[in-house]
Design an enzyme around this catalytic site. Structure first.
Site, mmCIF file in Angstrom:
data_model
loop_
_atom_site.group_PDB
_atom_site.id
_atom_site.type_symbol
_atom_site.label_atom_id
_atom_site.label_comp_id
_atom_site.label_asym_id
_atom_site.label_seq_id
_atom_site.Cartn_x
_atom_site.Cartn_y
_atom_site.Cartn_z
ATOM 1 N N ILE B 482 45.537 27.831 67.165
ATOM 2 C CA ILE B 482 45.999 27.416 65.836
ATOM 3 C C ILE B 482 45.424 26.045 65.480
ATOM 4 O O ILE B 482 46.035 25.247 64.775
ATOM 5 C CB ILE B 482 47.538 27.448 65.747
ATOM 6 C CG1 ILE B 482 48.188 26.505 66.754
ATOM 7 C CG2 ILE B 482 48.046 28.862 65.989
ATOM 8 C CD1 ILE B 482 49.698 26.345 66.527
ATOM 9 N N GLY B 525 51.518 27.201 75.283
ATOM 10 C CA GLY B 525 50.271 27.933 75.107
ATOM 11 C C GLY B 525 49.156 27.535 76.052
ATOM 12 O O GLY B 525 48.545 28.388 76.704
ATOM 13 N N ILE B 629 45.247 17.064 82.579
ATOM 14 C CA ILE B 629 44.713 17.127 81.214
ATOM 15 C C ILE B 629 43.509 18.056 81.249
ATOM 16 O O ILE B 629 42.483 17.751 81.850
ATOM 17 C CB ILE B 629 44.335 15.716 80.712
ATOM 18 C CG1 ILE B 629 45.569 14.798 80.713
ATOM 19 C CG2 ILE B 629 43.723 15.794 79.309
ATOM 20 C CD1 ILE B 629 46.745 15.298 79.891
ATOM 21 N N GLN B 638 45.744 16.609 70.026
ATOM 22 C CA GLN B 638 47.148 16.982 69.920
ATOM 23 C C GLN B 638 48.024 15.746 69.812
ATOM 24 O O GLN B 638 48.971 15.701 69.032
ATOM 25 C CB GLN B 638 47.577 17.799 71.145
ATOM 26 C CG GLN B 638 47.042 19.217 71.135
ATOM 27 C CD GLN B 638 47.527 19.978 69.929
ATOM 28 O OE1 GLN B 638 48.719 20.145 69.733
ATOM 29 N NE2 GLN B 638 46.620 20.405 69.087
ATOM 30 N N GLY B 704 51.318 19.885 73.296
ATOM 31 C CA GLY B 704 51.279 20.001 71.846
ATOM 32 C C GLY B 704 52.445 19.317 71.157
ATOM 33 O O GLY B 704 52.323 18.823 70.038
ATOM 34 N N GLU B 705 53.592 19.305 71.790
ATOM 35 C CA GLU B 705 54.780 18.779 71.124
ATOM 36 C C GLU B 705 55.196 17.404 71.604
ATOM 37 O O GLU B 705 55.751 16.615 70.844
ATOM 38 C CB GLU B 705 55.936 19.766 71.283
ATOM 39 C CG GLU B 705 55.683 21.062 70.519
ATOM 40 C CD GLU B 705 56.685 22.140 70.811
ATOM 41 O OE1 GLU B 705 56.935 22.407 72.001
ATOM 42 O OE2 GLU B 705 57.226 22.720 69.861
#
Ligand SMILES: Cc1cc2nc3c(=O)[nH]c(=O)nc-3n(C[C@H](O)[C@H](O)[C@H](O)COP(=O)(O)OP(=O)(O)OC[C@H]3O[C@@H](n4cnc5c(N)ncnc54)[C@H](O)[C@@H]3O)c2cc1C
Ligand code: SF4
Lengths: 315, 745
Positions: B482, B525, B629, B638, B704-705
């Protein structure tokens, strides 16, 4: 968006005639405001008269009395960059560059910018009452979300703000709006008279008559002095003014015009000779009628003026 | 392959491709416009008709009349669907309640449209107009006349607070004796914050092209988790799940919004079936705000108590949130189970039903809102203690789940390292602890900091890898990208596992016909999908070794497989015909045995204009710990995105609820403001790298978050430091500061 017919004209009078000839016809210049409004069906033109090829309106030329005539099709980017404007009317350059984004300014025209419509969120939503969009339907902004809307010059019917930055500088500079009628007659409208207050007819925003076409905006001789434009907003770019202050401190005295606080560029000449920021603000805001959401704009006006008096001119 | 024991040394540890700064393999396609997004597929359906939704103009009530005669007669119109003629659809309630172990329960992702006259939310579809062209459909949609009777809706969280009930989805915890500990502590804060509704505001709006071939439906759609799209659509339409294929090869951002399905996919599919012709629909930008999900609002009471040494003795986090009946709300208290030490804990979430548009997930659901409040409250506590806020966090670090106890250690908690390294890089020591002391011309300058945590989630994920005759490798999985970098890191994983350079790997994602994958959500993900690729590659390695006649420990490097002194080129192995392996990585209970989370520390310098109170971020440094990483370029992106979004949450983002109408009034990108370039100065990202062997064989965690987690609090704390004003009602905006700014003549 509704289907519409389209034509392209090459002279100013033909433009005026084309729009006068057909109810629901509109001029289209850069299209940056009209297309958005048409997509949302806030405006539903049945016929578009594309004026982008009207000859000679994309130029800035000196006037015999030492001012400048800015063609109606001069793009905001070109106007801001013009060296005569930058030198003699710096407040206009600053106001223009504080507006929208580079891409939008490349398209936006002088006339279109003057005629851009309010950013009131209810005006933009056809499921809501709005006297400006649908006369008599009511004003959803009263009692609703009005943080960005006007605090002076408003009426029971409408509290929308005029969102332009450019127009504020032009008001400060005593610009005149030159037009041509379908019959070829012309007139020059002082900018102070050009935009109207909502009163009982918030859908009427200017004194333009049906088909009347703007050909230019003229600026009088340069004022000299120090020019400034302070624009207050939540994010650093690409946002409309919550409040803006255009100012000139010149040989002829001080001038102040405000954006974001009224249904038109707001200038109270009688306030300008006052000796203190507070006194100027009292005059400017004399009949203020803020909502709970936008009362802070009064504070901003006062603080901007105080700063201006303190530091000579805001940066 | 099942991951149920901590990972030992494995081929990923070689780190020749994994962990290297690799630019996106899909980058050239994207920047040249060749990567098609859902609405941009023309070849599969050159005759597609266009659908446009008409959405409800009231927040709660009923449709009394709906007149579509003019719309039906309008030029080019092929079909107008309303609740009167729409086919029967099925929602969650039409399916049996799932058991606790049900995988993929029926109806979980269903989104029925046009099933009755009841209006449950503003922006709900009330008609779907299909025409030959988009313009015709749009014009006709405007001709639909809908008469409503208004119902009484509940639109205010503040009003519903008093009657809120425990949120069944919240992870409440009561540990020790909170009340006594709080009452008797020498230093404490009791402070309440609120966070508004937020919109994901991704670039690509939700869009679908639906094509039927017999009873088989293909959707080109914008979705984060492919199988949720196929399951949700099939369940809603009442057809077998295997009859739906979804393709989301490229997705223009989601931030949680595309975890669900909406009118675009369901109505396009329904209309296409009825018309016997493909139908496409993109939700318009203004519709996204009220038709699709958003982050629900919160009110949060933080009660923190500490000894004079700063050690927390009581941690109380009580959240009130609201959403439609049966939904989740924003679980803003949950991360406070894990964040800091403290023997006495009271962690609760209360829920009140609201009739606003349905809430859902937005980047770091729970933490993003919860940490805004918790990390500002920690700043308040530091002030009460007269303690440096970095030190306060360090003394309250805890290496085990403080709600469960030492029996549940963290797999790998490097928050202190993030705090120390971030502080050093930023120059935190130059901060003036007394607010409003630093000036730069007209700017009041402040420093603020915060910490962040985001739970690590793993999901089963499958991949198929094929060694092709020419010695190159094809990687295939229904994973989505995405904008995050899934193409790149999965290709890197295969390259690493098989000892090939990246340009010998081709990768396909985003098609439900490919092996079922984790999808993009909840930060699972990257780690989960690459673990699936790892599993498939392990299988392929075995098959390659067998064909090459090698046994024992094999090394895959430089295009060769070698063992026991013998080395064979993969090209030669492949010459006998392609070799394919497919496997799914599944997980044991290591996430239960160990607390697993990614961590962050943020440091922000802000300027507040002394005249106008405009707030501008001047610089920001964030340090992140997310295990290995996998690719520093995509990982950094991100984090930069998270920081930008966190700045937005702190300073401008707010869906304004108009309680009279029950909707979000600022429904476009001019009025729902997110940061623009001019708002984002130099942002510095540091990685505190480590290997998390409890998370997956990749030894990575979600990133991502965690990028956004805590960011906004650092910004708000910096505002406090700059001007001495504590705004507890997000976003922090100039009108909330003005009355407290230095007096002017
Ligand atoms: C996202 C966004 C942000 C923006 N931010 C700002 C901002 O910060 N500050 C700011 O000042 N502005 C801002 N703008 C507004 C922008 O400046 C205006 O949209 C632009 O100036 C309009 O010019 P145009 O030529 O595109 O007008 P058009 O859209 O072509 O026309 C606007 C109106 O003027 C009429 N018209 C055009 N030419 C003539 C003529 N010669 N005679 C008579 N009538 C005419 C049209 O019929 C129409 O009614 C923003 C716009 C957008 C979309
Ligand atoms: S303020 Fe004016 S534009 Fe806004 S809703 Fe009221 S009438 Fe309409």
């Amino acid at each position: 968006m509704r289907a519409f017919t389209y034509e392209r004209v090459t002279t100013a009078q033909a433009a005026a005639q084309a729009v006068a000839a057909q109810p629901g016809a509109k001029f289209i210049a850069g299209g940056t405001n009209l297309l958005d409004l048409a997509k949302l069906e806030i405006e539903t033109p049945t016929h578009l008269v594309d004026v982008n090829r009207v000859a000679g309106l994309d130029r800035i030329v000196p006037t015999p009395d030492g001012g400048l005539r800015i063609g109606a099709l001069v793009r905001n980017t070109d106007l801001a960059a013009d060296h005569r404007v930058r030198t003699d009317y710096a407040v206009l350059t600053r106001a223009l560059l504080a507006g929208a984004s580079g891409q939008l300014r490349n398209k936006a025209t002088t006339a279109g910018n003057l005629l851009q419509r309010t950013r009131c969120v209810y005006f933009y939503d056809t499921s809501k009452p709005c006297n400006k969009r649908k006369p008599g339907s009511g004003c959803a902004a009263r009692g609703g979300y009005s943080r960005g809307l006007a605090v002076v010059g408003v009426s029971d019917q409408c509290i929308a703000q005029h969102p332009s930055d450019m127009a504020v500088a032009m008001r400060l500079l005593d610009a005149k709006v030159e037009t041509v009628m379908p019959d070829g007659a012309t007139r020059a409208i002082p900018i102070t008279d050009f935009h109207t207050l909502p009163g009982k007819t918030p859908w009427i925003e200017t004194v333009l008559r049906p088909g009347e076409f703007i050909t230019a905006v003229t600026l009088p001789r340069p004022l000299g002095g120090v020019h400034s434009y302070a624009k207050v907003r939540d994010r650093a770019s690409y946002a409309f003014a919550l409040v803006s202050l255009a100012a000139v401190d010149g040989p002829g005295g001080r001038r102040f015009a405000f954006g974001g606080i009224a249904p038109k560029p707001w200038r109270v000449e009688a306030a300008e000779p006052m000796g203190s920021a507070g006194a100027v603000a009292d005059h400017v805001l004399a009949e203020a009628a803020p909502t709970a959401d936008n009362r802070y704009k009064l504070t901003l006006v006062r603080r901007l003026l105080a700063d201006h008096f303190e530091t000579g001119a805001a940066a | 392959m099942k991951f149920d024991q901590p990972a030992g040394a494995n081929p990923i540890d070689r780190g020749t491709v994994i962990g290297k700064p690799q630019v996106r393999v899909d980058g050239p396609l994207k920047v040249s416009g060749l990567a098609p997004y859902a609405y941009e597929y023309h070849d599969p359906a050159p005759n597609a008709a266009y659908g446009v939704m008409v959405t409800a103009g009231i927040g709660k009530g009923r449709i009394d009349t709906i007149d579509t005669v003019d719309a039906e007669r309008a030029p080019g119109v092929l079909l107008v669907l309303t609740h009167k003629n729409a086919p029967k659809m099925y929602g969650k309630a039409d399916f049996p309640k799932p058991g606790p172990t049900d995988k993929d329960p029926k109806g979980a992702h269903a989104a029925p449209q046009l099933q009755g006259a009841e209006i449950k939310q503003f922006g709900q579809a009330v008609a779907f107009v299909v025409a030959e062209t988009f313009e015709q459909a749009t014009a006709a949609a405007a001709m639909a006349r809908v008469g409503y009777s208004n119902g009484k809706g509940r639109f205010s969280l503040a009003a519903g607070k008093a009657s809120a009930q425990p949120d069944p989805k919240g992870k409440d915890a009561h540990v020790g004796d909170f009340a006594t500990a709080f009452a008797t502590a020498p230093i404490k804060v009791d402070t309440t914050y609120s966070t508004p509704n937020h919109a994901q505001s991704m670039m690509e709006p939700h869009a679908t092209l639906a094509i039927w071939s017999g009873d088989q439906l293909t959707l080109y759609t914008a979705h984060q988790v492919i199988h949720w799209s196929t399951q949700g659509t099939a369940d809603t339409l009442g057809i077998p799940r295997e009859k739906v294929r979804s393709i989301s090869a490229y997705v223009g951002g989601g931030f949680g919004s595309k975890l669900e399905i909406y009118g675009d996919s369901i109505l396009s599919a329904a209309a296409a079936r009825q018309l016997g012709r493909p139908v496409k629909c993109a939700i318009t930008r203004p519709q996204t705000y009220n038709h699709t999900t958003h982050r629900p609002p919160t009110i949060q009471q933080l009660r923190l108590a500490a000894g004079r040494d700063g050690r927390l003795t009581a941690v109380g986090h009580l959240t009130w949130t609201g959403d439609q009946e049966g939904e989740r709300g924003e679980l803003a208290s949950d991360q406070s189970r894990l964040m800091y030490a403290g023997a006495n804990r009271l962690i609760e979430t209360r829920f009140t039903p609201l009739d606003l548009p349905k809430g859902g997930s937005m980047r770091a659901p729970g933490e993003a809102a919860g940490l805004l409040a918790l990390e500002c409250a920690m700043d308040e506590l530091a002030v009460e203690l007269g303690m440096d806020p970095v030190e306060l966090r360090i003394v309250n670090d805890v290496q085990y789940d403080p709600t469960v106890g030492p029996s549940r250690p963290f797999s790998d908690r490097k928050m202190v390292e993030c705090l120390r390294q971030g502080a050093e890089a930023f120059g935190w020591s130059r901060r003036h602890p007394t607010p409003a002391t630093l000036r730069d011309g007209r700017w009041l300058v402040g420093y603020g900091m915060s910490a962040g945590i985001r739970n690590n989630i793993v999901m089963p994920s499958g991949t198929r890898v094929t060694l092709r005759r020419d010695g190159t490798v094809l990687v295939e999985t229904a994973m989505t990208d995405i904008g995050t970098g899934s193409y790149t890191i999965n290709a890197q994983t295969a390259a690493e596992m098989l000892g090939l350079p990246l340009d010998k790997v081709t990768i396909r994602l985003g098609d439900s016909l490919l092996p079922k994958a984790a999808g993009s959500g909840g930060s699972w993900g990257a780690n989960s999908s690459t673990a699936g690729t790892y599993a498939a590659c392990m299988m392929l390695r075995a098959a390659i070794a067998e064909r090459a006649g090698l046994s024992g420990d094999t090394l895959f490097a430089d295009g060769h497989v070698s063992a026991g002194g013998k080395s064979v080129a993969l090209r030669h192995v492949a010459a006998a015909g392609p070799l394919t392996a497919e496997d799914t990585m599944s997980y044991g209970d290591l996430t239960k045995q160990f607390a697993q989370a990614s961590f962050a520390a943020h440091f922000c310098e802000i300027g507040v204009d002394r005249v106008t109170a405009e707030i501008r971020v001047r610089r920001m440094t964030s340090a992140y710990s997310a295990g290995r990483i996998l690719n520093p370029i995509t990982a950094r992106s991100q984090c930069l995105g998270g920081m930008t979004m966190g700045i937005g949450a702190a300073l401008m983002e707010e869906l304004v609820v108009d309680e009279r109408f029950g909707y979000f009034a600022n429904h476009d990108l001019a009025e729902y403001q997110v940061p623009v370039h001019a708002d984002i100065p130099a942002l510095e990202v540091l990685f505190v790298e480590s290997l998390d062997d409890k998370s997956s064989p990749m030894k990575a965690r979600g990133i991502g978050e965690v990028g956004i987690c805590g960011v906004g609090a650092a910004v708000a704390n910096a505002v406090y430091n700059a001007c001495g004003v504590r705004v507890r009602d997000f976003p922090v905006q100039l009108d909330k500061l003005l009355d407290h700014m230095p007096v002017m003549a």
